[in-house]
Design a protein around this motif. Structure first.
Motif, PDB file in Angstrom:
ATOM      1  N   ASP A 150       4.768  -3.366   2.881  1.00 39.67           N
ATOM      2  CA  ASP A 150       4.310  -2.646   4.075  1.00 39.67           C
ATOM      3  C   ASP A 150       4.905  -3.244   5.355  1.00 39.67           C
ATOM      4  O   ASP A 150       5.351  -2.506   6.232  1.00 39.67           O
ATOM      5  CB  ASP A 150       2.780  -2.669   4.149  1.00 39.67           C
ATOM      6  CG  ASP A 150       2.140  -1.933   2.981  1.00 39.67           C
ATOM      7  OD1 ASP A 150       2.737  -0.943   2.508  1.00 39.67           O
ATOM      8  OD2 ASP A 150       1.065  -2.353   2.535  1.00 39.67           O
ATOM      9  N   LEU A 153       1.212   7.338   5.538  1.00 36.02           N
ATOM     10  CA  LEU A 153       2.657   7.140   5.639  1.00 36.02           C
ATOM     11  C   LEU A 153       3.342   7.363   4.294  1.00 36.02           C
ATOM     12  O   LEU A 153       4.483   7.839   4.235  1.00 36.02           O
ATOM     13  CB  LEU A 153       2.944   5.725   6.157  1.00 36.02           C
ATOM     14  CG  LEU A 153       4.384   5.392   6.494  1.00 36.02           C
ATOM     15  CD1 LEU A 153       4.959   6.362   7.522  1.00 36.02           C
ATOM     16  CD2 LEU A 153       4.472   3.959   7.013  1.00 36.02           C
ATOM     17  N   GLY A 154       2.638   7.017   3.210  1.00 35.42           N
ATOM     18  CA  GLY A 154       3.193   7.311   1.889  1.00 35.42           C
ATOM     19  C   GLY A 154       3.501   8.795   1.739  1.00 35.42           C
ATOM     20  O   GLY A 154       4.551   9.189   1.220  1.00 35.42           O
ATOM     21  N   VAL A 183       1.594  -0.992   8.594  1.00 36.10           N
ATOM     22  CA  VAL A 183       2.934  -0.603   9.031  1.00 36.10           C
ATOM     23  C   VAL A 183       2.923  -0.262  10.524  1.00 36.10           C
ATOM     24  O   VAL A 183       3.820  -0.664  11.267  1.00 36.10           O
ATOM     25  CB  VAL A 183       3.464   0.585   8.210  1.00 36.10           C
ATOM     26  CG1 VAL A 183       4.856   0.978   8.683  1.00 36.10           C
ATOM     27  CG2 VAL A 183       3.492   0.235   6.719  1.00 36.10           C
ATOM     28  N   GLU A 239       1.512   4.383  -2.934  1.00 35.73           N
ATOM     29  CA  GLU A 239       1.425   5.824  -2.669  1.00 35.73           C
ATOM     30  C   GLU A 239       2.709   6.535  -3.099  1.00 35.73           C
ATOM     31  O   GLU A 239       2.665   7.611  -3.693  1.00 35.73           O
ATOM     32  CB  GLU A 239       1.183   6.063  -1.173  1.00 35.73           C
ATOM     33  CG  GLU A 239      -0.253   5.878  -0.757  1.00 35.73           C
ATOM     34  CD  GLU A 239      -1.173   6.874  -1.448  1.00 35.73           C
ATOM     35  OE1 GLU A 239      -0.969   8.084  -1.286  1.00 35.73           O
ATOM     36  OE2 GLU A 239      -2.086   6.425  -2.155  1.00 35.73           O
ATOM     37  N   SER A 253      -5.481   1.936   5.991  1.00 34.67           N
ATOM     38  CA  SER A 253      -5.145   0.688   6.685  1.00 34.67           C
ATOM     39  C   SER A 253      -3.949   0.984   7.580  1.00 34.67           C
ATOM     40  O   SER A 253      -3.350   2.054   7.485  1.00 34.67           O
ATOM     41  CB  SER A 253      -4.814  -0.404   5.662  1.00 34.67           C
ATOM     42  OG  SER A 253      -3.811   0.052   4.758  1.00 34.67           O
ATOM     43  N   ASP A 295      -1.303   3.639   6.524  1.00 27.78           N
ATOM     44  CA  ASP A 295      -0.388   3.254   5.444  1.00 27.78           C
ATOM     45  C   ASP A 295      -0.389   4.290   4.312  1.00 27.78           C
ATOM     46  O   ASP A 295       0.666   4.668   3.805  1.00 27.78           O
ATOM     47  CB  ASP A 295      -0.764   1.878   4.893  1.00 27.78           C
ATOM     48  CG  ASP A 295      -0.605   0.784   5.952  1.00 27.78           C
ATOM     49  OD1 ASP A 295       0.295   0.905   6.803  1.00 27.78           O
ATOM     50  OD2 ASP A 295      -1.390  -0.177   5.909  1.00 27.78           O
ATOM     51  N   LEU A 296      -1.575   4.731   3.898  1.00 27.12           N
ATOM     52  CA  LEU A 296      -1.641   5.730   2.827  1.00 27.12           C
ATOM     53  C   LEU A 296      -1.003   7.032   3.301  1.00 27.12           C
ATOM     54  O   LEU A 296      -0.239   7.680   2.577  1.00 27.12           O
ATOM     55  CB  LEU A 296      -3.095   5.976   2.419  1.00 27.12           C
ATOM     56  CG  LEU A 296      -3.870   4.751   1.914  1.00 27.12           C
ATOM     57  CD1 LEU A 296      -5.306   5.136   1.577  1.00 27.12           C
ATOM     58  CD2 LEU A 296      -3.182   4.155   0.688  1.00 27.12           C
ATOM     59  N   ARG A 332       0.823  -1.211   0.000  1.00 29.12           N
ATOM     60  CA  ARG A 332       0.000   0.000   0.000  1.00 29.12           C
ATOM     61  C   ARG A 332       0.857   1.261   0.000  1.00 29.12           C
ATOM     62  O   ARG A 332       0.560   2.222  -0.701  1.00 29.12           O
ATOM     63  CB  ARG A 332      -0.891   0.000   1.245  1.00 29.12           C
ATOM     64  CG  ARG A 332      -1.795  -1.219   1.341  1.00 29.12           C
ATOM     65  CD  ARG A 332      -3.199  -0.889   0.984  1.00 29.12           C
ATOM     66  NE  ARG A 332      -3.794   0.028   1.937  1.00 29.12           N
ATOM     67  CZ  ARG A 332      -4.944   0.667   1.698  1.00 29.12           C
ATOM     68  NH1 ARG A 332      -5.572   0.490   0.550  1.00 29.12           N
ATOM     69  NH2 ARG A 332      -5.453   1.482   2.593  1.00 29.12           N
ATOM     70  N   VAL A 333       1.887   1.252   0.814  1.00 34.90           N
ATOM     71  CA  VAL A 333       2.704   2.462   0.920  1.00 34.90           C
ATOM     72  C   VAL A 333       3.478   2.685  -0.383  1.00 34.90           C
ATOM     73  O   VAL A 333       3.576   3.805  -0.876  1.00 34.90           O
ATOM     74  CB  VAL A 333       3.662   2.373   2.122  1.00 34.90           C
ATOM     75  CG1 VAL A 333       4.506   3.636   2.214  1.00 34.90           C
ATOM     76  CG2 VAL A 333       2.890   2.161   3.419  1.00 34.90           C
TER      77      VAL A 333
END
Lengths: 332, 332
Positions: free
Chosen positions: A101, B104-105, B83, A86, B80, B101-102, A82-83
Motif C-alpha cells: 500500500d 482504490l482496489g 495510500v 482487493e 483504511s 484503500d479497498l 490491502r489494495v
C-alpha cells in the motif's frame, strides 16, 4: 586534498542501494561535499493495472531515505497489502505480484505526474525531493525500455516480462536470452551524459550484470559517455567466491554464455581500453586468484572484502572501490 | 399476473443506491424473476493520479453488494486510507480527496482493464461480477463526460471540476452553472437504449436532479429512448417537505433557476407528453399539497412516505413508485 568529488554510480535495485548507502556513508566521513549521482536501471520498469512501477529507482530511494524494509529486503518498512488483496479479489493485475500500500502511493504519485505530462527524470526528481537522501537519482533513460526474458519451455521458447520470470517463477524457468526492446533507440535521460562527463569517478555497483547494469550500459549514449569521460570507471564484482551474492545473477550469466566468476563478469563488461566498460575491477578476497585473469583483460584488479553485511562494511567497500579507481586514475 | 417485469432505474450514487436496494427487496418478495437494470450516472467519473474513478457506479455496486459503509454513507465498509496518506505526503493528487484503500482496489482494477482496451460497459460488467448483486448496472455512456461547475468568485466566475466543488468546498461556493462538456456527442453505453426500449417500467431514482439524473438524461440517445419507450416513466421526488433529502440538491437547483420543491423538480423534468421525462411523479406526504401543481404539468402525481430509513421503508417506497407507474400505464 582535491576538490570534492563527483561520483557517478551505475546501479540496479537491491544490491545497488546497499552499495549506495555505503558510498554515501564513506563520503560523508571523508568528503562531505562530494556529490553522488546514481544512474538507475529502468529496464524493469513496467505498467501494471495502468500504474507505472520503477522497482530499481524505488529501491534506491527507499534505501537512501531509510524507509526500506531491511528484513524483507525490498519495499517499504511497515508495509501492508490491502489494495493488492482487493486486486486479487477482482482478478485484476498479476495475482502473484504484490503491490504494498505504501509502495503503491509512490506508484500513483509517479503515474499521476507522468499522466500530467512530466518527464521521467522530473518525476524521479520529485520523488527524491521527499526525503534528504544525499544523492541524486537519475533514470538511465526516459524511454520505456522493457526487459524481456525468453525462456525454454520444453522444446519451445517463449518470451515473458522480466517481472513475471523473476517474481512469479523466481527465475526457475531456464532463460535463453534477455532483450531490452527499444534500448538501441533510447537516449540517456537528461543529466545522465553530463554527469558521466563531469564525474571524477564512475562506479559500477555490484548489481546483476545482465538485468541491472546490462540495460544501463546498453543505452548507446551512456556507452559513449562512459567511453569518453576522463573519469576512471571502477566496478565492484557481484560475484563472491564464484557465486552470485544475491538474486539470480548466476542463471542470467549462464543464459548469455558468461562465466559466473569474478573474472567472467569482468570479461563480460570488458576493458575500457578495449571498447568495454571498466578501467578497474574490485574482486572479493575469496576471488583473489582471479586477479591475474582480470589484469590480463586490461582491467586493473583490486582485492577487498566484498560482503556488505552492514553500513560499516558497505562503506569500507565503497572506500576500497574509490581507492582502486584513484590508483587506476593516477596510473593513466 | 403479468410476466416478470423488466425495471430500468436511472440513478446517481448514494440516494440512487438506497432506492435500488429497496427496489431489489420489493421485487424479490413480489416478482423474484424481475430484472433490474440500473443506468448509472457517470457524469462525475474522473481521472485522479492516472486512475479512473466512477463514484456513482461504485456506490451502487457497493450498496447492492452489501459492502458499503452504512455509517459514513459512502465508500467501502472497513476502509483504511494508507495510500491516500502517502499521496498527501508526496503532494500528488488532490489532498482533500481521500481514496480508501479497498476502494482504490476497485479503481485500479477498472483502470487496468480500461488501459487494456476494455470498454466502460464491459469494465462495469466485470466489476458487477464479483458479488451477486441481483441487478445489472450500465454506465449511461462510455464517453468521458465531466461535470464542470462554474462558481461565483467575487465579481468573477470560474469553472472547477464537480468533485472539487462537491468534496473540497462542500458545495459552499455559489454555483452559477453546471456543464457536462461532451454530453451532447455522447452515445448511450451498449445495452442502455435497448434496456429502456424493452422495459416494463422506468423509474427515476430520488437522486440529485441536476448532477445525477441531469447528466443521464442529457445523453441524447437516452432522451430519445425514454421518449420512445412504451414503458411508463415514474420519478421519485428527491425533495421532502420542500427540502432536499441529501446532498446539495438545493443549491444545485437554485443555480439552474429551478424551484426546490416537489413540483419544482417535476417541472424541471417535464411531462413526457410535453417533450419531458415523466409520466408520473411520486411526492412525499409532506408535499401532498404539490400534487395538483404536478398534475397540472401533465404528470400524474402520487403521494407516499418518501423517507428511506431502512430496507423496509425503501422497499415500500419502491412498491409505491411501481404501483403509481402501473396505474399511470393502465391509464394510458
Amino acid at each position: 586534498m582535491s576538490a570534492s568529488r563527483r561520483v557517478v554510480l551505475l546501479a540496479g535495485g537491491v544490491g545497488g542501494s546497499t552499495f549506495a548507502r555505503g558510498l554515501r556513508e564513506h563520503l560523508r566521513r571523508t568528503d562531505p561535499h562530494a556529490r553522488i549521482t546514481i544512474v538507475a536501471n529502468t529496464g524493469d520498469d513496467m505498467w501494471l493495472t495502468g500504474v507505472r512501477l520503477q522497482p530499481d529507482v524505488d529501491s534506491l530511494l527507499y534505501a537512501l531515505a531509510g524507509v526500506n524494509d531491511t528484513e524483507r529486503g525490498w519495499g517499504r518498512a511497515g508495509e501492508s497489502e490491502r489494495v493488492s488483496a482487493e486486486l486479487r479479489a477482482w482478478g485484476a493485475g498479476w495475482p502473484w505480484f504484490t503491490l504494498g500500500d505504501l509502495d503503491l502511493g509512490t506508484h500513483l504519485a509517479r503515474t499521476g505526474w507522468l499522466r500530467e505530462g512530466a518527464g521521467v527524470a522530473e518525476v524521479v526528481r520529485r520523488l527524491c525531493g521527499r526525503w534528504p537522501i544525499g544523492a541524486e537519482i537519475l533514470p538511465m533513460t526516459e524511454a520505456e525500455v522493457d526487459t524481456i526474458v525468453t525462456v525454454r519451455d520444453g522444446a519451445d521458447e517463449r518470451p515473458m516480462h522480466f517481472q513475471e520470470w523473476w517474481t512469479r517463477y523466481r527465475a526457475s524457468l531456464e532463460p535463453v536470452r534477455f532483450d531490452n526492446p527499444g534500448v538501441a533507440e533510447a537516449e540517456p535521460a537528461p543529466g545522465v551524459a553530463r554527469a558521466i562527463a563531469d564525474a571524477d569517478v564512475v562506479v559500477v555497483a555490484p548489481s546483476n550484470p545482465v538485468v541491472s547494469v546490462g540495460p544501463i550500459v546498453a543505452v548507446p549514449g551512456i556507452r559513449v559517455a562512459l567511453r569518453e569521460t576522463d573519469a576512471p570507471v571502477v566496478g565492484v564484482s557481484p560475484i563472491i567466491g564464484g557465486r552470485a551474492v544475491r538474486g539470480m545473477a548466476e542463471v542470467c550469466l549462464a543464459a548469455i554464455g558468461a562465466e559466473c566468476s569474478a573474472s567472467g563478469v569482468a570479461q563480460l563488461y570488458g576493458a575500457r581500453d578495449d571498447g568495454g566498460l571498466l578501467d578497474a575491477w574490485l574482486v572479493a578476497e575469496e576471488d583473489a586468484g582471479a586477479a591475474p585473469a582480470v589484469d590480463a583483460l586490461g582491467i586493473r584488479a583490486g582485492v577487498a572484502p566484498l560482503w556488505m553485511r552492514d553500513l560499516e562494511t558497505s562503506a569500507a567497500l565503497a572506500a576500497a572501490a574509490l581507492e582502486l579507481a584513484r590508483r587506476g586514475s593516477a596510473g593513466r
